[in-house]
Write a protein that holds these residues in place. Sequence first.
Motif, short mmCIF file in Angstrom:
data_model
loop_
_atom_site.label_atom_id
_atom_site.label_comp_id
_atom_site.label_asym_id
_atom_site.label_seq_id
_atom_site.Cartn_x
_atom_site.Cartn_y
_atom_site.Cartn_z
N SER A 285 69.25 21.89 24.29
CA SER A 285 68.76 22.73 25.37
C SER A 285 67.50 22.10 25.94
O SER A 285 66.96 21.15 25.39
CB SER A 285 68.47 24.16 24.88
N GLY A 286 67.04 22.64 27.05
CA GLY A 286 65.79 22.19 27.65
C GLY A 286 65.95 21.33 28.87
O GLY A 286 64.95 21.00 29.53
N GLY A 287 67.17 20.95 29.19
CA GLY A 287 67.39 20.16 30.38
C GLY A 287 67.21 20.99 31.64
O GLY A 287 67.08 22.21 31.60
N GLY A 288 67.18 20.29 32.75
CA GLY A 288 67.01 20.96 34.02
C GLY A 288 66.58 20.00 35.09
O GLY A 288 66.65 18.78 34.93
N LEU A 289 66.14 20.55 36.19
CA LEU A 289 65.67 19.78 37.33
C LEU A 289 64.15 19.67 37.28
O LEU A 289 63.45 20.68 37.14
CB LEU A 289 66.11 20.45 38.63
N VAL A 290 63.65 18.46 37.40
CA VAL A 290 62.22 18.22 37.37
C VAL A 290 61.87 17.16 38.40
O VAL A 290 62.67 16.27 38.71
CB VAL A 290 61.75 17.80 35.96
N GLN A 291 60.67 17.25 38.95
CA GLN A 291 60.23 16.27 39.93
C GLN A 291 59.78 14.99 39.25
O GLN A 291 59.36 14.99 38.09
CB GLN A 291 59.08 16.84 40.76
#
Length: 112
Positions: free
Chosen positions: A7-13
Amino acid sequence: QVQLVESGGGLVQPGGSLRLSCVASGFALSRYLTYWYRQAPGKERELVATMSSTGKSTNYAETVKGRFTISRDNAKNTVYLQMNSLKPEDTAMYYCRAAASWGQGTQVTVSS
């Protein structure tokens, strides 16, 4: 019983940070080498980070060295991948592995 869940993934700049978690059940991570891999579309799977069973030794791919850190919390039976100074080329599906067990992955996307 035997399971790894990321877990912990996502969209980041670009330049941002993410912390991935991998929770093990049915076995103790402290018994095994633990790995983080990533795979981007159309590319081969890449070994990103490794931790010894004792947690005393780690190593990293040159592409992430100095930016990523693998760690473990034995009480939570969880391995982490702290990712700092993220770059668009870090975009990939990230997987944890211990012994013969694989997680199903968590997507990391680095984009503006």
